[in-house]
Design a protein around this motif. Structure first.
Motif, mmCIF file in Angstrom:
data_model
loop_
_atom_site.group_PDB
_atom_site.id
_atom_site.type_symbol
_atom_site.label_atom_id
_atom_site.label_comp_id
_atom_site.label_asym_id
_atom_site.label_seq_id
_atom_site.Cartn_x
_atom_site.Cartn_y
_atom_site.Cartn_z
ATOM 1 N N ARG A 279 19.644 5.176 -1.401
ATOM 2 C CA ARG A 279 18.340 5.428 -2.000
ATOM 3 C C ARG A 279 17.225 5.592 -0.976
ATOM 4 N N SER A 280 17.542 5.422 0.312
ATOM 5 C CA SER A 280 16.477 5.416 1.306
ATOM 6 C C SER A 280 16.465 6.661 2.185
ATOM 7 N N ALA A 281 17.262 7.670 1.860
ATOM 8 C CA ALA A 281 17.282 8.895 2.664
ATOM 9 C C ALA A 281 15.958 9.632 2.535
ATOM 10 N N GLY A 282 15.472 10.125 3.652
ATOM 11 C CA GLY A 282 14.251 10.918 3.656
ATOM 12 C C GLY A 282 12.965 10.133 3.644
ATOM 13 N N GLN A 283 13.032 8.802 3.809
ATOM 14 C CA GLN A 283 11.809 8.006 3.724
ATOM 15 C C GLN A 283 10.856 8.294 4.879
ATOM 16 N N TRP A 284 11.374 8.858 5.962
ATOM 17 C CA TRP A 284 10.514 9.154 7.103
ATOM 18 C C TRP A 284 9.412 10.145 6.748
ATOM 19 N N LYS A 285 9.646 10.950 5.719
ATOM 20 C CA LYS A 285 8.677 11.993 5.369
ATOM 21 C C LYS A 285 7.339 11.416 4.900
ATOM 22 N N THR A 286 7.370 10.146 4.461
ATOM 23 C CA THR A 286 6.115 9.501 4.065
ATOM 24 C C THR A 286 5.112 9.514 5.212
ATOM 25 N N PHE A 287 5.618 9.369 6.420
ATOM 26 C CA PHE A 287 4.748 9.320 7.594
ATOM 27 C C PHE A 287 4.978 10.514 8.510
ATOM 28 N N GLU A 288 5.392 11.633 7.920
ATOM 29 C CA GLU A 288 5.726 12.814 8.724
ATOM 30 C C GLU A 288 4.566 13.238 9.626
ATOM 31 N N ALA A 289 3.334 13.088 9.142
ATOM 32 C CA ALA A 289 2.176 13.505 9.933
ATOM 33 C C ALA A 289 2.053 12.720 11.227
ATOM 34 N N HIS A 290 2.675 11.533 11.272
ATOM 35 C CA HIS A 290 2.573 10.684 12.468
ATOM 36 C C HIS A 290 3.803 10.805 13.362
ATOM 37 N N PHE A 291 4.779 11.594 12.941
ATOM 38 C CA PHE A 291 5.946 11.869 13.779
ATOM 39 C C PHE A 291 5.591 13.036 14.699
ATOM 40 N N THR A 292 4.904 12.741 15.776
ATOM 41 C CA THR A 292 4.473 13.795 16.698
ATOM 42 C C THR A 292 5.568 14.032 17.734
ATOM 43 N N ASP A 293 5.505 13.342 18.856
ATOM 44 C CA ASP A 293 6.547 13.497 19.871
ATOM 45 C C ASP A 293 7.895 12.983 19.374
ATOM 46 N N ALA A 294 7.884 12.058 18.424
ATOM 47 C CA ALA A 294 9.125 11.441 17.967
ATOM 48 C C ALA A 294 10.102 12.463 17.397
ATOM 49 N N LEU A 295 9.599 13.457 16.661
ATOM 50 C CA LEU A 295 10.502 14.452 16.071
ATOM 51 C C LEU A 295 11.280 15.198 17.141
ATOM 52 N N GLU A 296 10.602 15.580 18.209
ATOM 53 C CA GLU A 296 11.281 16.313 19.282
ATOM 54 C C GLU A 296 12.273 15.416 20.009
ATOM 55 N N THR A 297 11.895 14.158 20.200
ATOM 56 C CA THR A 297 12.796 13.214 20.860
ATOM 57 C C THR A 297 14.074 13.016 20.057
ATOM 58 N N LEU A 298 13.954 12.996 18.741
ATOM 59 C CA LEU A 298 15.103 12.705 17.880
ATOM 60 C C LEU A 298 15.898 13.942 17.484
ATOM 61 N N ARG A 299 15.375 15.119 17.786
ATOM 62 C CA ARG A 299 16.028 16.352 17.339
ATOM 63 C C ARG A 299 17.500 16.456 17.758
ATOM 64 N N PRO A 300 17.857 16.114 19.007
ATOM 65 C CA PRO A 300 19.285 16.212 19.365
ATOM 66 C C PRO A 300 20.190 15.369 18.475
ATOM 67 N N TRP A 301 19.666 14.266 17.982
ATOM 68 C CA TRP A 301 20.495 13.358 17.180
ATOM 69 C C TRP A 301 20.535 13.785 15.720
ATOM 70 N N THR A 302 19.463 14.336 15.196
ATOM 71 C CA THR A 302 19.536 14.872 13.835
ATOM 72 C C THR A 302 20.503 16.051 13.796
ATOM 73 N N LEU B 257 0.833 -1.207 0.000
ATOM 74 C CA LEU B 257 0.000 0.000 0.000
ATOM 75 C C LEU B 257 0.868 1.258 0.000
ATOM 76 N N GLU B 258 1.957 1.231 0.759
ATOM 77 C CA GLU B 258 2.859 2.389 0.778
ATOM 78 C C GLU B 258 3.439 2.633 -0.608
ATOM 79 N N ARG B 259 3.864 1.567 -1.271
ATOM 80 C CA ARG B 259 4.435 1.721 -2.615
ATOM 81 C C ARG B 259 3.384 2.194 -3.616
ATOM 82 N N SER B 260 2.120 1.931 -3.313
ATOM 83 C CA SER B 260 1.040 2.378 -4.196
ATOM 84 C C SER B 260 0.604 3.810 -3.891
#
Length: 540
Positions: A510-533, A227-230
């Motif tokens: 070829r897999s860089a940026g794949q997280w953006k597919t589900f960006e709307a669901h990265f709620t608290d996760a983005l803030e948690t990961l910010r120090p590492w990005t 479904l994701e590939r579609s």
């Protein structure tokens, strides 16, 4: 045996078994308790309770109940088979093998036991023995869908892709909705069929309702990928979440405090934070040599790095084996135990190194110039424990944009264990990612003389030779051209990680940026990961 003549225990147990198959273990356990109350020590009630407990992930209590069933029922083959399954799922492979062999001693043609041994050998990577077991099972029951599907899975894990698809097709011809056969088929169909076609067949097959929920979860995950590939991303996200919920949620409580669990890592992190920088005691001349430890959060490129290093003629690869249990036990989980561990004497270090090598290689330490590369991703959180025993070791820590790593880990169907249960959602995976890397930083603070190379996956994939040369030199290896033959080794190495199929493709970023597919669901996760990005320069 019955104490209530009006009660039919066989009918009750049948209803309980159906409840487990339909995902209602609590109801099944109530039926088992009621049966024990009304029919005394009825073996089937203990069996049912063990079977229900197994589906909740409480394997220790399930084993206890299965042993009661074994005692009450006189070691009947059905109970021995369940006991073998429980031993296998608890990591007690030899006890499982013994129980299945006991079944076959009683009933040489017992299909469940033959299949159990074949699946055990498959999961241990003993593919020749596994294939022979499945062939024996098919000789007894030609066209048996479960056997064909499990054999297909074994062929897939062993790298025989064409044979895997052929066996999966045979299983689906017999039982169109068989979930394992659907999973094997989909893993290959997505390489050459349209994603829409794969999604349609998976949807139709799953609609038939075959298999237990935990058996269906991997096929649901493959449907999510199709479904994701579609481009149907919201449907894909919902199916990934459903697959993870089925696979991990019931198991999570049983792993909550085990080694490599989030609780364990946070406890170790707290203990390390109470330590000051440490200069370790000397290494005895007689101490066993140090390996190269290859670690990194799941889906950060450890399999790619391992297969590159494995192309060197001096490298022996230990692939995802927990060799350091003795070290983790010695370090403990308190500030006091860690203080003692870091202050270990040279003699104690020699003993711990000996225990490590005993677990890593039955033949003993490598003393002939070869190098052991110990690849276990979650050891990224245990660098302090490893480094205190092996201060002369080299640590290669794979890092990747943590948003991509978390998204990729969330989309996999890992075997449930103390670390993978934390990958069931984006937020939970982000919390785990944050904790393991904080533990790494504390290890480097407490043990400032450790030899650590933080290796970017993106750079390695973009420039495999340039980065590979530097990585090899850090590990004490000269560069050999064959180290780039990752595709060929992937076909032969029988890699049992989610990255296996990807390694059959050319190395590329070829897999860089794949997280953006589900960006709307990265709620608290983005803030948690910010120090590492920010730390790794991937926050664009």
């Amino acid at each position: 045996m019955a104490t209530d003549p009006s009660f039919d225990p066989k009918k009750a147990i049948s209803a309980g078994l159906r409840a487990v198959e339909q995902g209602r273990p609590g109801e099944a356990m109530q039926i088992a308790d009621e049966t024990l109350r009304r029919a005394g020590k009825y073996p089937g009630a203990f069996f049912l309770k063990a079977y229900a407990l197994r589906s909740t992930g409480d394997l220790a209590e399930a084993i206890a109940m299965a042993r009661k069933a074994e005692k009450a029922g006189g070691r009947d083959p059905l109970t021995l088979n369940l006991l073998a399954l429980l031993y296998k799922e608890s990591g007690k492979s030899e006890l499982a093998r013994r129980a299945w062999q006991d079944v076959l001693a009683k009933e040489p043609r017992a299909l469940d036991a033959i299949l159990g041994l074949a699946r055990l050998d498959r999961d241990l990577g003993r593919f020749d023995a596994s294939h022979a077991g499945f062939e024996r099972a098919l000789a007894l029951a030609p066209g048996h869908a479960d056997t064909l599907a499990s054999y297909a899975d074994a062929r897939l894990k062993g790298g025989d892709l064409d044979q895997a698809v052929s066996l999966a097709d045979q299983a689906l011809a017999t039982e169109p909705g068989h979930p394992l056969a659907l999973s094997v088929w989909a893993s290959q169909a997505l390489r050459h069929d349209t994603s829409e076609k794969v999604a349609d067949r998976l949807t139709a097959g799953l609609a038939l309702g075959k298999g237990r929920p935990d058996q269906r979860a991997p096929a649901i995950g493959w449907l999510a990928e199709a479904l994701e590939r579609s481009g149907r991303t919201e449907e894909a996200y919902a199916h990934y979440s459903d697959a993870n919920r089925i696979l991990y949620d019931a198991m999570a409580p049983s792993w909550s405090d085990a080694d490599y669990s989030l609780n364990h890592i946070r406890t170790v992190l707290s203990a390390l934070q109470a330590q000051s920088g440490t200069r370790l005691s000397a290494i005895e001349d007689k101490a066993a040599p140090a390996p190269v430890f290859l670690t990194g959060f799941p889906r950060s490129g450890t399999t790619l790095a391992a297969q590159m290093l494995a192309g060197h003629d001096r490298v022996v690869l230990s692939d995802e084996a927990e060799n350091a249990r003795a070290l983790l036990d010695a370090a403990g989980r308190t500030a006091g135990s860690w203080q003692d561990y870091l202050a270990m004497t040279p003699a104690r270090r020699t003993g711990l190194r000996r225990a490590y090598w005993k677990a890593a290689r039955a033949e003993g330490p490598l003393t002939d110039g070869r190098v052991l590369v110990d690849k276990l991703p979650v050891n990224v959180a245990m660098v302090a424990a490893l480094g205190a025993a092996f201060p002369d070791a080299r640590f290669i820590v794979m890092v990747r944009d943590p948003r991509d790593a978390v998204a990729s880990a969330f989309k996999q169907r890992f075997e449930p264990n103390a670390s993978t249960v934390h990958l069931r959602s984006l937020d939970a995976a982000a919390d785990y990612c944050d904790a393991v890397h904080r533990a790494l930083l504390e290890a480097q603070r407490v043990l400032p003389d450790l030899h650590v190379r933080v290796q970017s996956y993106e750079k390695l994939a973009a420039d495999p030779e340039g980065e590979g040369r530097e990585m090899a030199a850090f590990a004490g290896l000269d560069w050999q051209a064959g180290m780039l033959d990752v595709q060929e080794r992937a076909r032969e190495a029988r890699i049992q990680t989610p990255s296996a199929l990807q390694l059959l493709e050319p190395i590329e970023a070829r897999s860089a940026g794949q997280w953006k597919t589900f960006e709307a669901h990265f709620t608290d996760a983005l803030e948690t990961l910010r120090p590492w990005t920010q730390k790794w320069g991937t926050d664009a």
